[in-house]
Design an enzyme around this catalytic site. Sequence first.
Site, PDB file in Angstrom:
ATOM      1  N   GLU A   1      10.723 -13.870 -19.746  1.00 49.60           N
ATOM      2  CA  GLU A   1      10.454 -12.470 -19.388  1.00 49.60           C
ATOM      3  C   GLU A   1       9.497 -11.834 -20.392  1.00 49.60           C
ATOM      4  O   GLU A   1       8.572 -11.115 -20.024  1.00 49.60           O
ATOM      5  CB  GLU A   1      11.766 -11.689 -19.317  1.00 49.60           C
ATOM      6  CG  GLU A   1      11.606 -10.207 -19.074  1.00 49.60           C
ATOM      7  CD  GLU A   1      10.871  -9.870 -17.779  1.00 49.60           C
ATOM      8  OE1 GLU A   1      10.706 -10.762 -16.935  1.00 49.60           O
ATOM      9  OE2 GLU A   1      10.456  -8.722 -17.622  1.00 49.60           O
TER      10      GLU A   1
ATOM     11  N   GLY B   1       1.135  -3.356   5.476  1.00 48.04           N
ATOM     12  CA  GLY B   1       1.733  -4.567   6.015  1.00 48.04           C
ATOM     13  C   GLY B   1       0.630  -5.543   6.407  1.00 48.04           C
ATOM     14  O   GLY B   1      -0.526  -5.384   6.022  1.00 48.04           O
TER      15      GLY B   1
ATOM     16  N   HIS C   1       7.589 -31.735 -25.919  1.00 48.82           N
ATOM     17  CA  HIS C   1       7.323 -32.576 -24.735  1.00 48.82           C
ATOM     18  C   HIS C   1       5.963 -32.262 -24.131  1.00 48.82           C
ATOM     19  O   HIS C   1       5.754 -32.462 -22.933  1.00 48.82           O
ATOM     20  CB  HIS C   1       8.450 -32.392 -23.729  1.00 48.82           C
ATOM     21  CG  HIS C   1       9.781 -32.799 -24.276  1.00 48.82           C
ATOM     22  ND1 HIS C   1      10.195 -34.110 -24.361  1.00 48.82           N
ATOM     23  CD2 HIS C   1      10.768 -32.057 -24.840  1.00 48.82           C
ATOM     24  CE1 HIS C   1      11.386 -34.165 -24.937  1.00 48.82           C
ATOM     25  NE2 HIS C   1      11.761 -32.927 -25.226  1.00 48.82           N
TER      26      HIS C   1
ATOM     27  N   ARG D   1       1.688   1.346  -5.991  1.00 44.39           N
ATOM     28  CA  ARG D   1       1.890   0.391  -4.887  1.00 44.39           C
ATOM     29  C   ARG D   1       0.586  -0.308  -4.501  1.00 44.39           C
ATOM     30  O   ARG D   1       0.580  -1.274  -3.758  1.00 44.39           O
ATOM     31  CB  ARG D   1       2.455   1.101  -3.661  1.00 44.39           C
ATOM     32  CG  ARG D   1       3.785   1.793  -3.870  1.00 44.39           C
ATOM     33  CD  ARG D   1       4.179   2.536  -2.621  1.00 44.39           C
ATOM     34  NE  ARG D   1       4.373   1.620  -1.512  1.00 44.39           N
ATOM     35  CZ  ARG D   1       5.518   0.969  -1.283  1.00 44.39           C
ATOM     36  NH1 ARG D   1       6.552   1.158  -2.085  1.00 44.39           N
ATOM     37  NH2 ARG D   1       5.638   0.127  -0.281  1.00 44.39           N
TER      38      ARG D   1
ATOM     39  N   LYS E   1       3.070  -2.854  -7.499  1.00 42.32           N
ATOM     40  CA  LYS E   1       4.470  -2.720  -7.894  1.00 42.32           C
ATOM     41  C   LYS E   1       5.408  -3.446  -6.957  1.00 42.32           C
ATOM     42  O   LYS E   1       6.413  -3.999  -7.382  1.00 42.32           O
ATOM     43  CB  LYS E   1       4.868  -1.243  -7.948  1.00 42.32           C
ATOM     44  CG  LYS E   1       6.289  -1.003  -8.413  1.00 42.32           C
ATOM     45  CD  LYS E   1       6.524  -1.521  -9.800  1.00 42.32           C
ATOM     46  CE  LYS E   1       7.940  -1.296 -10.280  1.00 42.32           C
ATOM     47  NZ  LYS E   1       8.203  -1.978 -11.585  1.00 42.32           N
TER      48      LYS E   1
ATOM     49  N   CYS F   1       0.868  -1.176   0.000  1.00 39.71           N
ATOM     50  CA  CYS F   1       0.000   0.000   0.000  1.00 39.71           C
ATOM     51  C   CYS F   1       0.903   1.223   0.000  1.00 39.71           C
ATOM     52  O   CYS F   1       2.110   1.115   0.174  1.00 39.71           O
ATOM     53  CB  CYS F   1      -0.871   0.014   1.253  1.00 39.71           C
ATOM     54  SG  CYS F   1      -1.858  -1.459   1.438  1.00 39.71           S
TER      55      CYS F   1
ATOM     56  N   GLU G   1       1.111  -9.907 -18.060  1.00 38.13           N
ATOM     57  CA  GLU G   1       0.726  -9.044 -16.926  1.00 38.13           C
ATOM     58  C   GLU G   1       0.070  -7.740 -17.365  1.00 38.13           C
ATOM     59  O   GLU G   1      -0.652  -7.137 -16.563  1.00 38.13           O
ATOM     60  CB  GLU G   1       1.899  -8.773 -15.993  1.00 38.13           C
ATOM     61  CG  GLU G   1       3.007  -7.922 -16.526  1.00 38.13           C
ATOM     62  CD  GLU G   1       4.083  -7.684 -15.471  1.00 38.13           C
ATOM     63  OE1 GLU G   1       3.775  -7.563 -14.275  1.00 38.13           O
ATOM     64  OE2 GLU G   1       5.258  -7.625 -15.849  1.00 38.13           O
TER      65      GLU G   1
ATOM     66  N   LYS H   1       5.751 -10.182 -19.520  1.00 37.41           N
ATOM     67  CA  LYS H   1       5.340  -8.820 -19.898  1.00 37.41           C
ATOM     68  C   LYS H   1       3.965  -8.845 -20.567  1.00 37.41           C
ATOM     69  O   LYS H   1       3.068  -8.091 -20.235  1.00 37.41           O
ATOM     70  CB  LYS H   1       6.353  -8.184 -20.856  1.00 37.41           C
ATOM     71  CG  LYS H   1       7.622  -7.722 -20.224  1.00 37.41           C
ATOM     72  CD  LYS H   1       7.457  -6.609 -19.222  1.00 37.41           C
ATOM     73  CE  LYS H   1       7.475  -6.917 -17.795  1.00 37.41           C
ATOM     74  NZ  LYS H   1       8.265  -7.695 -17.013  1.00 37.41           N
TER      75      LYS H   1
ATOM     76  N   TRP I   1      -3.867  -1.766  -1.346  1.00 39.77           N
ATOM     77  CA  TRP I   1      -3.931  -3.016  -2.118  1.00 39.77           C
ATOM     78  C   TRP I   1      -4.390  -4.055  -1.116  1.00 39.77           C
ATOM     79  O   TRP I   1      -3.652  -4.426  -0.207  1.00 39.77           O
ATOM     80  CB  TRP I   1      -2.560  -3.384  -2.680  1.00 39.77           C
ATOM     81  CG  TRP I   1      -2.622  -4.452  -3.713  1.00 39.77           C
ATOM     82  CD1 TRP I   1      -2.882  -4.310  -5.048  1.00 39.77           C
ATOM     83  CD2 TRP I   1      -2.438  -5.872  -3.510  1.00 39.77           C
ATOM     84  NE1 TRP I   1      -2.866  -5.531  -5.676  1.00 39.77           N
ATOM     85  CE2 TRP I   1      -2.600  -6.509  -4.762  1.00 39.77           C
ATOM     86  CE3 TRP I   1      -2.172  -6.643  -2.410  1.00 39.77           C
ATOM     87  CZ2 TRP I   1      -2.498  -7.882  -4.929  1.00 39.77           C
ATOM     88  CZ3 TRP I   1      -2.065  -8.018  -2.576  1.00 39.77           C
ATOM     89  CH2 TRP I   1      -2.233  -8.622  -3.818  1.00 39.77           C
TER      90      TRP I   1
HETATM   91  C1  AGP Z   1       7.571  -7.629 -13.237  1.00 42.35           C
HETATM   92  O1  AGP Z   1       7.063  -7.028 -14.423  1.00 42.35           O
HETATM   93  C2  AGP Z   1       6.486  -7.864 -12.236  1.00 42.35           C
HETATM   94  N1  AGP Z   1       5.835  -6.643 -11.920  1.00 42.35           N
HETATM   95  C3  AGP Z   1       6.931  -8.637 -11.030  1.00 42.35           C
HETATM   96  O2  AGP Z   1       7.175  -9.964 -11.458  1.00 42.35           O
HETATM   97  C4  AGP Z   1       8.219  -8.151 -10.298  1.00 42.35           C
HETATM   98  O3  AGP Z   1       9.348  -8.377 -11.105  1.00 42.35           O
HETATM   99  C5  AGP Z   1       8.375  -8.980  -9.008  1.00 42.35           C
HETATM  100  O4  AGP Z   1       7.266  -8.718  -8.184  1.00 42.35           O
HETATM  101  C6  AGP Z   1       9.674  -8.690  -8.249  1.00 42.35           C
HETATM  102  O5  AGP Z   1       9.685  -7.349  -7.843  1.00 42.35           O
HETATM  103  P1  AGP Z   1      11.077  -6.751  -7.264  1.00 42.35           P
HETATM  104  O6  AGP Z   1      12.083  -6.805  -8.376  1.00 42.35           O
HETATM  105  O7  AGP Z   1      10.747  -5.355  -6.860  1.00 42.35           O
HETATM  106  O8  AGP Z   1      11.487  -7.615  -6.112  1.00 42.35           O
END
Ligand code: AGP
Length: 611
Positions: free
Chosen positions: A484, A104, A507, A27, A606, A2, A491, A488, A77
């Site tokens: 990766e 938290g 497989h 956040r 984030k 949050c 998400e 992208k 959040w």
């Molecule tokens: C990446 O695009 C995602 N938002 C997510 O997987 C992110 O990489 C993951 O939560 C790790 O975050 P951090 O690098 O801040 O630890």
Amino acid sequence: MCGIAGYVGKKAVAPLLIEGLKRLEYRGYDSAGLALNANNQLYLEKAAGKVVELEKCVNAQPGLNELTGCGIAHTRWATHGRPTAVNAHPHLDGSNRFAVVHNGIIENYQELRRYLEGKNVHFRSETDSEVLVHLIAEAYEGNLLSAVAAALKQVKGTYGIAVISTLEPGLIVTARNGSPIVIGLGNGENLVASDVSPLLPYTSKVIYLNDGDIAAVYADKVDLRNINNMPVEREVARIDWDASAAEKGRYEHFMLKEIFEQPEAISNAIRGRLDAENGCSILNGLNLTPRDLAQISRIVIAGCGSSMHAGLLGEYYFEDIAGISTSVEQAAEFRYRNPIIEPNTLVIPISQSGETADTLAAVREAIRKGAVVTALCNVVGSTIAREAGRGIYLHAGPEMSVASTKGFTTQVAVLLLLALLLGRNRRLSRSEGIELVKQIEAVPDLIRSVLEQAPLIEEIAKRYAQVENFFYIGRGCLYPAALEGALKLKEISYIHAEGYHAAELKHGPISLLDENHPVLALANDVLGKDKIIGNIQECRARKAPVIALVAQGDTRVRSMTQDVIEIPQCSRFIAPLPSVVAMQLFAYYVAVARGCEIDQPRNLAKSVTVE
Ligand code: AGP
């Protein structure tokens, strides 16, 4: 997960807090609220939805925007309790004299709630956080800091909190344990926030709280203590990001801005860290002597999401360039599975935010087992960076979009620097080192040449915007890149995209392929390029549309697909970087074509600061 903001000073509080929450929305953004302490009362506004909904409520209250004094605010959040206005923070006690915002998880909140309800405390919300305000009200005996400390000592779990009370106007008490809090030191005003972005328009001088710290923040002073009420000293850090760095600038979305910032971000990540003369890298933050480095016999990398994908590339680099046995772990697994860590094991937690709960726990587990821990983080002063005790900052600048782009590519660049250092500490020759230095120095321009293809990539993306499934396939260093790329797309466009090693298709996954199931193939592979061509043919034989990333000038796949994106010729170690940028752009333009929310995708935040 949050965002918290607080202000004490002479300015009108509400507009400042709303602006601060907007900078923190990445956040968490399912509900928001604020409380102002003025005229011996607490003014409370809360709303479900994004901060703009809260802003409408505040604007509808005559005079609220003009109130001065102090206030706290929160963008949420949800972890406990639905994302509703009632569950939004701040939470007030029964007498409406105390207000708390919390980031938290209170692990023992049911027990505390039962205790408080046994004392006829009435709860308004379903949240764990609300227990805090009632504990503070119960503990208050004339000193707000002492009451907050007493309440927090009853809590198990994590918190970053800010508290105000009508009984002590002009004061914010803030504290942290596991969730970040930073204090901004202004001129006749002070601020509190979850990270520096809301502070930047007002000050560049900040104090990061450590776990167990608690502070009384007034307009003209900050009294910093630990939870046992002992004064503590904390360094005043200076933030070199200006407010605009946290703005979108000329871009429609933070994600596109951050994609196009990557040449500069990588230049910043490697600046002053390459020794072209000796074919080596210079990483002062490591605080490890060459002898220390030579004694490292094994490397374990821990991270989540994109950071774990970067770690998978680190495995190739550390084994192939430095000759050190390396493994990569999802941080949550590492922290719980009782890993074997020898004294000469180097553990590398990777985290852009430096606040990911599972990665932080992995750091603590590694330290507990006596490992040498070196963190790769982007956020200066973040918890992981500070608890690791040593590490390498990414210098990528603030990454606001939930989808990590420059965070990932600067992590990969820094891993290359570390592999170069370790390699030259072992069998990598000076000439090999000099060659690798040249390759690393060329990365920003390689990425620029991919960015120039944005219009072509956008055109291809529009053709695929309505699909519901995607495979990304690659080999060698392009296999983690495929993972990766798929993340992208997944998400931000909500398409079910999966990354696979190209050889894995046969497989099982290939059973899914048909004319409605496209494949993005990273065919700019150096070592496995003949094999990946075969994989593309296998996909085409099942009528699956294929988008191919090919090395500049390679025409072999043009007979198999019209959708080709050329990636500049470069070594296999470097190829993932420009390739990922092409896939970032592809994902972005697909999501735009689908009308998706780009910077704050549904269900995501984030920084995942809870397990
Ligand atoms: C990446 O695009 C995602 N938002 C997510 O997987 C992110 O990489 C993951 O939560 C790790 O975050 P951090 O690098 O801040 O630890």
